[in-house]
Design a protein around this motif. Structure first.
Motif, PDB file in Angstrom:
ATOM      1  N   ARG A  11      12.713  22.062  26.642  1.00 19.77           N
ATOM      2  CA  ARG A  11      13.754  21.135  26.176  1.00 19.77           C
ATOM      3  C   ARG A  11      13.454  19.707  26.592  1.00 19.77           C
ATOM      4  O   ARG A  11      13.483  18.789  25.787  1.00 19.77           O
ATOM      5  CB  ARG A  11      15.123  21.571  26.719  1.00 19.77           C
ATOM      6  CG  ARG A  11      16.257  20.650  26.317  1.00 19.77           C
ATOM      7  CD  ARG A  11      17.611  21.213  26.729  1.00 19.77           C
ATOM      8  NE  ARG A  11      17.911  22.442  26.013  1.00 19.77           N
ATOM      9  CZ  ARG A  11      18.995  23.187  26.221  1.00 19.77           C
ATOM     10  NH1 ARG A  11      19.864  22.823  27.153  1.00 19.77           N
ATOM     11  NH2 ARG A  11      19.216  24.280  25.527  1.00 19.77           N
ATOM     12  N   HIS A  12      13.167  19.500  27.882  1.00 20.74           N
ATOM     13  CA  HIS A  12      12.949  18.142  28.389  1.00 20.74           C
ATOM     14  C   HIS A  12      11.489  17.869  28.759  1.00 20.74           C
ATOM     15  O   HIS A  12      11.132  16.735  29.055  1.00 20.74           O
ATOM     16  CB  HIS A  12      13.830  17.897  29.622  1.00 20.74           C
ATOM     17  CG  HIS A  12      15.296  18.032  29.348  1.00 20.74           C
ATOM     18  ND1 HIS A  12      15.992  17.153  28.556  1.00 20.74           N
ATOM     19  CD2 HIS A  12      16.206  18.960  29.767  1.00 20.74           C
ATOM     20  CE1 HIS A  12      17.267  17.525  28.497  1.00 20.74           C
ATOM     21  NE2 HIS A  12      17.427  18.615  29.218  1.00 20.74           N
ATOM     22  N   ASN A  13      10.660  18.932  28.758  1.00 19.68           N
ATOM     23  CA  ASN A  13       9.247  18.801  29.135  1.00 19.68           C
ATOM     24  C   ASN A  13       9.078  18.238  30.532  1.00 19.68           C
ATOM     25  O   ASN A  13       8.106  17.530  30.810  1.00 19.68           O
ATOM     26  CB  ASN A  13       8.499  17.907  28.146  1.00 19.68           C
ATOM     27  CG  ASN A  13       8.392  18.487  26.761  1.00 19.68           C
ATOM     28  OD1 ASN A  13       7.848  17.842  25.878  1.00 19.68           O
ATOM     29  ND2 ASN A  13       8.902  19.689  26.529  1.00 19.68           N
ATOM     30  N   VAL A  14       9.997  18.534  31.454  1.00 20.68           N
ATOM     31  CA  VAL A  14       9.922  17.924  32.779  1.00 20.68           C
ATOM     32  C   VAL A  14      10.304  18.873  33.905  1.00 20.68           C
ATOM     33  O   VAL A  14       9.833  18.729  35.022  1.00 20.68           O
ATOM     34  CB  VAL A  14      10.800  16.651  32.803  1.00 20.68           C
ATOM     35  CG1 VAL A  14      12.281  17.004  32.721  1.00 20.68           C
ATOM     36  CG2 VAL A  14      10.494  15.800  34.009  1.00 20.68           C
ATOM     37  N   LYS A  15      11.153  19.880  33.644  1.00 15.41           N
ATOM     38  CA  LYS A  15      11.497  20.839  34.688  1.00 15.41           C
ATOM     39  C   LYS A  15      10.325  21.784  34.891  1.00 15.41           C
ATOM     40  O   LYS A  15       9.906  22.483  33.971  1.00 15.41           O
ATOM     41  CB  LYS A  15      12.738  21.651  34.293  1.00 15.41           C
ATOM     42  CG  LYS A  15      14.018  20.854  34.209  1.00 15.41           C
ATOM     43  CD  LYS A  15      15.165  21.749  33.775  1.00 15.41           C
ATOM     44  CE  LYS A  15      16.449  20.954  33.625  1.00 15.41           C
ATOM     45  NZ  LYS A  15      17.553  21.796  33.101  1.00 15.41           N
ATOM     46  N   ILE A  16       9.804  21.801  36.108  1.00 14.45           N
ATOM     47  CA  ILE A  16       8.618  22.611  36.395  1.00 14.45           C
ATOM     48  C   ILE A  16       9.003  24.086  36.521  1.00 14.45           C
ATOM     49  O   ILE A  16       9.946  24.436  37.235  1.00 14.45           O
ATOM     50  CB  ILE A  16       7.937  22.120  37.685  1.00 14.45           C
ATOM     51  CG1 ILE A  16       7.486  20.658  37.521  1.00 14.45           C
ATOM     52  CG2 ILE A  16       6.746  23.008  38.032  1.00 14.45           C
ATOM     53  CD1 ILE A  16       7.003  20.019  38.812  1.00 14.45           C
ATOM     54  N   HIS A  17       8.269  24.949  35.832  1.00 16.47           N
ATOM     55  CA  HIS A  17       8.508  26.393  35.912  1.00 16.47           C
ATOM     56  C   HIS A  17       7.861  26.938  37.185  1.00 16.47           C
ATOM     57  O   HIS A  17       6.758  27.496  37.181  1.00 16.47           O
ATOM     58  CB  HIS A  17       7.945  27.092  34.682  1.00 16.47           C
ATOM     59  CG  HIS A  17       8.794  26.966  33.462  1.00 16.47           C
ATOM     60  ND1 HIS A  17      10.138  27.260  33.448  1.00 16.47           N
ATOM     61  CD2 HIS A  17       8.486  26.556  32.205  1.00 16.47           C
ATOM     62  CE1 HIS A  17      10.632  27.049  32.243  1.00 16.47           C
ATOM     63  NE2 HIS A  17       9.655  26.605  31.467  1.00 16.47           N
ATOM     64  N   ARG A  18       8.593  26.806  38.292  1.00 15.40           N
ATOM     65  CA  ARG A  18       8.045  27.232  39.580  1.00 15.40           C
ATOM     66  C   ARG A  18       7.914  28.750  39.662  1.00 15.40           C
ATOM     67  O   ARG A  18       7.045  29.258  40.369  1.00 15.40           O
ATOM     68  CB  ARG A  18       8.905  26.684  40.716  1.00 15.40           C
ATOM     69  CG  ARG A  18       8.808  25.149  40.848  1.00 15.40           C
ATOM     70  CD  ARG A  18       9.729  24.629  41.932  1.00 15.40           C
ATOM     71  NE  ARG A  18       9.582  23.192  42.106  1.00 15.40           N
ATOM     72  CZ  ARG A  18      10.198  22.285  41.356  1.00 15.40           C
ATOM     73  NH1 ARG A  18      10.987  22.675  40.355  1.00 15.40           N
ATOM     74  NH2 ARG A  18      10.027  20.993  41.575  1.00 15.40           N
ATOM     75  N   GLU A  19       8.785  29.490  38.946  1.00 12.97           N
ATOM     76  CA  GLU A  19       8.652  30.945  38.951  1.00 12.97           C
ATOM     77  C   GLU A  19       7.288  31.363  38.396  1.00 12.97           C
ATOM     78  O   GLU A  19       6.620  32.235  38.958  1.00 12.97           O
ATOM     79  CB  GLU A  19       9.771  31.581  38.116  1.00 12.97           C
ATOM     80  CG  GLU A  19      11.170  31.406  38.689  1.00 12.97           C
ATOM     81  CD  GLU A  19      11.847  30.146  38.167  1.00 12.97           C
ATOM     82  OE1 GLU A  19      13.060  30.033  38.324  1.00 12.97           O
ATOM     83  OE2 GLU A  19      11.148  29.282  37.605  1.00 12.97           O
ATOM     84  N   ASP A  20       6.891  30.757  37.290  1.00  8.63           N
ATOM     85  CA  ASP A  20       5.591  31.083  36.696  1.00  8.63           C
ATOM     86  C   ASP A  20       4.444  30.680  37.628  1.00  8.63           C
ATOM     87  O   ASP A  20       3.435  31.387  37.750  1.00  8.63           O
ATOM     88  CB  ASP A  20       5.431  30.369  35.350  1.00  8.63           C
ATOM     89  CG  ASP A  20       6.410  30.870  34.308  1.00  8.63           C
ATOM     90  OD1 ASP A  20       6.985  31.954  34.511  1.00  8.63           O
ATOM     91  OD2 ASP A  20       6.605  30.180  33.286  1.00  8.63           O
ATOM     92  N   LEU A  21       4.619  29.536  38.285  1.00  6.46           N
ATOM     93  CA  LEU A  21       3.571  29.064  39.191  1.00  6.46           C
ATOM     94  C   LEU A  21       3.438  29.959  40.420  1.00  6.46           C
ATOM     95  O   LEU A  21       2.335  30.139  40.951  1.00  6.46           O
ATOM     96  CB  LEU A  21       3.859  27.626  39.613  1.00  6.46           C
ATOM     97  CG  LEU A  21       3.572  26.556  38.555  1.00  6.46           C
ATOM     98  CD1 LEU A  21       4.062  25.200  39.031  1.00  6.46           C
ATOM     99  CD2 LEU A  21       2.087  26.500  38.222  1.00  6.46           C
ATOM    100  N   ALA A  22       4.559  30.513  40.871  1.00  7.65           N
ATOM    101  CA  ALA A  22       4.501  31.419  42.026  1.00  7.65           C
ATOM    102  C   ALA A  22       3.683  32.666  41.678  1.00  7.65           C
ATOM    103  O   ALA A  22       2.891  33.161  42.497  1.00  7.65           O
ATOM    104  CB  ALA A  22       5.914  31.807  42.465  1.00  7.65           C
TER     105      ALA A  22
END
Length: 553
Positions: A536-547
């Motif tokens: 949506r905003h291209n700015v909230k980092i997907h930390r779950e995926d990164l973990a």
């Protein structure tokens, strides 16, 4: 909770049409002439109000009632805005699903809603027909576009069907107006139920806070924000951009619209303003008409604030970063000037991101973190100032439930007599000046054996490195025993190309970590070419995926 009153948010459009009948309401970039100049089309407030009446009447002729739920999937345009208000006028519920969330999630949302119809572009109507058995209740279908209608009544035919036949429907402030799905950045998307009174309160809160005046001209980089303008007597200029990809926006298109339409206010995600600000500074471009810039979706990086402030030549021009969520908007606000002059230095040493003071009529509290539901406000323990806890909000614009999600509603809402508090899912604290500081999502806390680590506090410490574009702190392992891992996305052209360059970069990050008590337990650093972010905003980092990625690499 106040007693319900007669209200339909579309009444605000009628009032605007009465007060400013000949003012431009919506301006749309239709195309370009052979010399490359933008060709605009527009509707006045009177014209748009009449168009929404005819559209609403057409929907009524097709059988639309206040019991119906209509999915709206139309590109940002005059038609998108007109159809939204037309559905409001029928008393039906408009369902808005972010097209950027991905096909599977979109279909999951549609299955949950069981729509009574689709008001959509032809390709969506084609998919609806191909999956006809899946949407058996969808009998009211409108096609918006220039190609085949695929079983939906064309927009123009709907207008003709309802011409001068609208029969007003009485709605109450507590009646359902819309279901807007969350982006799903920290879990499955949920349908947030909006009532007419909640939309009305949002308009008043925003207009009062920012002193938005009738006659202003707004460029909304997020389509839904265009709907507020009609209620304020503000002209909307739809930007020439893909709203699902603000990080890829062509800055020239935004600058062009600001300059040739005399834009006084503009809203966009931090990703959009990062592109525009960098370009303006590089090319020494000023934007003299802008009085007010708004940005939300995630904390706005200090360099973005600095660049956008440089772009504004008016002394009184300001950039604001309102804080809120789909379920509760707005909550707090802070200006770029206050950030740059007062709070940025504290953010840089790990104190979190200041989101300012609450809006008028909005109550905010910080409570001790609780993992399950809270049955009543009396059972919530308020944190003292400067103590990090869970942020909760009570507001006339806060939504009271998720559609068909009683369990999720129970987790997110705290009863308080005949009112309620919304749990933001965010962690933060109040300082001695009653400003709220955001420390990150509750779901993103890194829970180590030594204690809790808050990503939004730790990451800015590393983001000051000149070759770091952004970073993400994640936890690997079992909660309570997690190992902190910092994942760094270098600036463009700064990704280490050799092992020697990599080791040097890592050594510099380790030195930074060792200098702060908050970060001296971080020993594991990784590089990532492009951190995954929300659609949506291209700015909230997907930390779950990164973990998950960090655990595998």
């Amino acid at each position: 909770m106040t007693d319900p009153v007669k209200l339909n948010i579309a009444d605000r459009l009628r009032a605007s049409a009465s007060r400013w009948p000949h003012q431009r309401c919506v301006v749309y970039p239709e195309g370009r002439d052979r010399n490359g100049r933008v060709a605009y089309t527009h509707s006045t407030f009177t014209q748009l109000n009449q168009e929404t009446d005819d559209l609403a009447a057409g929907l009524q002729k097709l059988g639309t009632t206040p019991k119906h739920k209509l999915v709206l999937m139309v590109k940002p345009s005059i038609e998108f805005i007109a159809l939204t208000f037309a559905i409001f006028k029928t008393g039906a519920t408009v369902v808005l699903i972010d097209p950027g969330m991905g096909r599977k999630r979109i279909f999951d949302c549609l299955d949950e809603i069981e729509p009574d119809g689709f008001v959509a572009i032809p390709i969506v109507q084609a998919i609806r027909q191909a999956r006809g058995k899946r949407y058996r209740k969808a009998n009211i279908n409108i096609s918006v576009g220039r190609s085949f209608s695929y079983g939906g009544l064309p927009y123009r035919k709907l207008l003709e069907l309802g011409h001068n036949r609208f029969q007003p429907v009485e709605t109450l402030s507590t009646d359902r107006a819309a279901i807007i799905f969350t982006s799903g950045s920290t879990g499955p998307p949920k349908g947030v139920v909006y009532e007419h009174g909640m939309f009305n309160a949002q308009v008043d809160l925003l207009q009062q806070q920012y002193q938005i005046q009738p006659g202003e001209i707004d460029l909304p980089g997020f389509p839904l924000f265009a709907l507020f303008n009609l209620a304020m007597g503000v002209t909307t200029v739809i930007p020439d951009m893909d709203p699902t990809k603000p990080a890829d926006v062509n800055p020239l298109r935004i600058i062009e619209a600001i300059e040739n339409q005399g834009i006084t206010q503009a809203f966009g995600s931090p990703a959009l303003w990062n592109r525009v600000g960098r370009y303006c500074v590089e090319k020494s471009i000023k934007l003299p008409s802008l009085r007010r810039i708004l940005s939300a979706g995630a904390p706005v990086p200090v360099p973005v604030l600095e660049k956008m402030k440089q772009c504004c030549s008016e002394i009184e021009a300001e950039m604001f970063t309102p804080y809120g969520a789909t379920e509760a908007l707005p909550v707090c606000s802070i200006s770029a000037s206050e950030v740059l002059n007062e709070t940025a230095a504290k953010t840089a040493i790990g104190q979190g991101t200041c989101v300012g003071k609450p809006f008028s009529q909005v109550d905010v509290r910080v409570i001790h973190e609780v993992s399950g539901a809270i049955s009543s406000f009396e059972k919530a323990e308020i944190c003292p100032k400067n103590k990090i806890g869970e942020i909760i909000v009570r507001s006339p614009s806060a939504t009271r439930e998720y559609f068909n999600r009683p369990d999720a509603t129970a987790l997110a809402k705290i009863p308080d007599g005949n009112q309620f508090w919304h749990r933001m899912g965010d962690m933060g604290y109040f300082d001695d000046e009653n400003r709220l500081w955001f420390c990150g999502r509750k779901a993103h806390i890194v829970r180590t054996a030594q204690g809790l680590m808050y990503p939004v506090c730790c990451e800015p410490i590393f983001n000051q490195h000149p070759r770091v574009y952004r970073s993400a702190l994640v936890g690997v392992g079992e909660a309570g025993k997690q190992q902190p891992v910092l994942i760094v996305e270098p600036e463009a052209n700064c990704y280490p190309k050799s092992q020697n360059a990599r080791n040097t970069f890592l050594d510099e990050l380790k030195v930074i970590a060792s200098q702060q008590e908050l970060t001296d337990s971080i020993f594991d650093f990784r590089f990532h070419r492009k951190l995954p972010v929300d659609r949506r905003h291209n700015v909230k980092i997907h930390r779950e995926d990164l973990a998950i990625w960090a655990a595998k690499n």
